[in-house]
Design an enzyme around this catalytic site. Structure first.
Site, PDB file in Angstrom:
ATOM      1  N   ASP A  52      26.440  -3.556  92.617  1.00  0.00           N
ATOM      2  CA  ASP A  52      26.181  -3.729  94.042  1.00  0.00           C
ATOM      3  C   ASP A  52      26.891  -4.951  94.601  1.00  0.00           C
ATOM      4  O   ASP A  52      26.848  -6.031  93.998  1.00  0.00           O
ATOM      5  CB  ASP A  52      24.671  -3.867  94.260  1.00  0.00           C
ATOM      6  CG  ASP A  52      24.306  -4.056  95.714  1.00  0.00           C
ATOM      7  OD1 ASP A  52      24.521  -3.112  96.494  1.00  0.00           O
ATOM      8  OD2 ASP A  52      23.832  -5.162  96.069  1.00  0.00           O
ATOM      9  N   GLU A 112      30.940  -1.591  94.049  1.00  0.00           N
ATOM     10  CA  GLU A 112      30.941  -1.510  95.507  1.00  0.00           C
ATOM     11  C   GLU A 112      31.729  -2.709  96.032  1.00  0.00           C
ATOM     12  O   GLU A 112      31.417  -3.854  95.685  1.00  0.00           O
ATOM     13  CB  GLU A 112      29.517  -1.547  96.057  1.00  0.00           C
ATOM     14  CG  GLU A 112      29.469  -1.542  97.579  1.00  0.00           C
ATOM     15  CD  GLU A 112      28.108  -1.927  98.126  1.00  0.00           C
ATOM     16  OE1 GLU A 112      27.705  -1.357  99.150  1.00  0.00           O
ATOM     17  OE2 GLU A 112      27.447  -2.823  97.541  1.00  0.00           O
TER      18      GLU A 112
END
Length: 533
Positions: A201, A263
């Site tokens: 993330d 990401e």
């Protein structure tokens, strides 16, 4: 379960557990609910599932503020539930990818509690602390994603701490080897439990510039939050991220090969995605927000975005997503409400035609539009802060509709944490199952097409020039093993013929005539090679 190169052509189904299925009647989705519906996921033909966070958390950012990396929040179940889910997924032939949130923790994490206690404890420098400027203002001008300064004063230490997101999400000091070691130990914990890889993330938000240099102003453009006024050149995407990526890859490779996807967001996403995935020592792949935040689907967007990945020697491998838990659903961004079913079909065919690993977000197989969430039901801090300027994230996180005739669409037996949009009921899984013309049936067919044609998974891609305005046309593969892919993302028919030597393979919203109708798309193959390769 080792990892071969087939991951390059994977279709990965993202599950946001909080909104997928509630098994215990508390209005919140959970791991047993996920496991109960894995047959549906497997029936799509996807290769893997990505589970958004289910770890212990105060839920200030709904799980992306982790207070214990090696557990399961009671709202989602237990570690035994997770183990059972892994076993069930593997039994269905599905890999399991889980989120890892390495750039920050919750402010309730034991590491942060110790770090903030004083400036001399064993974890004093595990987070990013800095003294105030002489006038008491924050150490730099950095702004948080959710609005306001990226620094919060802490009286215990008499210093500011950095948080690129909420104040409840203090930034870890990823420059510190001990912090990296602790995070790699977390990764080992989950690898030992059988996970097949990690989605990392906001990976390029750590580490930071230790000099705390002010960010320069951004050129004029759309601005809905203070962050948009700056170029984020000093509080993200620092060189130290690459050695850490190599440590993660070395660890996952030591388990016989596991999958890693980062990401990557920001102002220079193209360069960062390439650097994070180049060669064989860094991450397997990455995705950005080129499509996720795009207000329109245009030929220019597709050509520019795909053209950055040429397949040059040593180049990394791209991944693509049109919708996810952080972005308004694509059909609501790219088509008026009356045309959203047609746009859903077009985008599904486009997605499975791309060169790269692709992500399908829960509900995308049903053609769900962005859920309608009234202001008094919003819970996402970003949605509340930016209302009504943006669609926000809550509308992409509304409950999965399983049965149109059941209370709350079969998601739960009680009022869910977010409302069920009435427009989603006729699009439920039950409503579309066994209907050959449904979006769900189309999804299964198109994923099967991708799996049957290696050229769609890993073949070369190049844009076709000289096509009529408004059309997206590219070829996959080389020589006779080629496919011609044409898409009309507009609401008007466009005259177009493919030329000699092409035969139909697949189409949506198309009558096969001399024009591509509104939201029509075709895939064609060279004559003599249209059967699955």
């Amino acid at each position: 379960m080792g990892l071969s190169d087939d991951w390059r052509g994977w279709v990965i189904y993202q599950i946001y557990p909080r909104s997928f299925a509630d098994s215990n009647g508390d209005g919140v989705g959970d791991l047993p609910g996920v496991m109960a519906h894995l047959d549906h996921v497997a029936s799509l033909g996807v290769d893997a599932v990505w589970l958004s966070p289910f770890f212990p958390s105060p839920m200030a950012d709904f799980g992306y503020d982790v207070s214990d990396y090696c557990g399961v929040d009671p709202v989602f179940g237990t570690l035994e539930d997770f183990d059972a889910l892994i076993a069930r997924a593997h039994g269905l032939g599905l890999k399991v990818i889980i989120d890892q949130v390495y750039c920050h923790t919750s402010d309730r994490h034991a590491w942060f509690a110790e770090s903030r206690a004083n400036r001399t404890n064993a974890r004093a420098d595990w987070y990013v602390w800095a003294d105030a400027k002489p006038d008491g203002t924050p150490p730099s001008n950095w702004q948080s994603v959710f609005g306001g300064p990226a620094w919060t004063w802490d009286a215990r230490r008499g210093q500011y701490y950095l948080h690129n997101f909420l104040a409840e999400q203090p930034q870890l000091n990823l420059d510190l080897p001990a912090v990296q070691d602790a995070l790699l130990a977390v990764a080992r914990f989950w690898l030992d439990r059988g996970v097949d890889g990690f989605r990392l993330d906001a990976f390029n938000f750590a580490p930071h510039d230790p000099a705390l240099t002010d960010n320069p102003p951004a050129p004029p453009g759309p601005r809905t939050r203070p962050l948009d006024f700056q170029l984020k050149v000093h509080n993200q995407s620092q060189p130290g991220i690459f050695p850490f990526a190599e440590r993660i890859r070395a660890l996952t490779d030591s388990y016989g090969g596991r999958f890693t996807v980062a990401e990557v967001g920001g102002d220079d996403v193209d360069l960062e995605r390439h650097l994070l995935t180049e060669g064989q020592a860094r991450l397997n792949t990455s995705y950005g927000f080129e499509f996720l935040y795009a207000p329109h689907l245009t030929p220019e967007l597709v050509a520019t975005t795909l053209g950055r990945w040429t397949g040059a020697p040593g180049e990394g491998w791209p991944a693509w997503a049109f919708s996810n838990h952080d972005a308004p659903r694509a059909v609501s961004r790219w088509a008026p409400e009356s045309d959203r079913a047609a746009m859903a079909a077009l985008t599904l065919l486009l997605l499975v035609s791309l060169r790269g690993t692709v992500f399908l977000y829960q509900g995308e197989e049903l053609g769900l539009p962005q859920g309608d969430v009234p202001f008094d039901r919003l819970v996402d801090p970003e949605a509340i802060a930016n209302w009504p300027k943006t669609l926000g994230r809550d509308g992409a996180r509304t409950p999965m509709p399983w049965r149109d005739l059941a209370p709350w669409a079969g998601f739960s037996t009680v009022e869910p944490w977010l409302p069920v949009d009435a427009r989603h009921l006729p699009l439920s899984v039950a409503s579309q199952t066994d209907h050959p013309a449904s979006t769900l049936a189309l999804t299964r067919r198109l994923i099967a097409l991708r799996r049957s044609r290696p050229v769609l998974q890993t073949g070369a891609l190049h844009m076709v020039a000289g096509v009529p305005d408004g059309l997206i046309v590219f070829e996959r593969g080389t020589g006779e093993d080629r496919l011609l892919c044409a898409f009309n993302p507009t609401g008007a028919a466009v005259d177009w013929t493919p030329g000699p030597g092409w035969s139909p393979v697949e189409s949506v919203n198309d009558d096969g005539g001399s024009a591509l109708g509104p939201y029509a798309a075709r895939i064609l193959g060279r004559k003599g090679s249209t059967s699955p390769a």
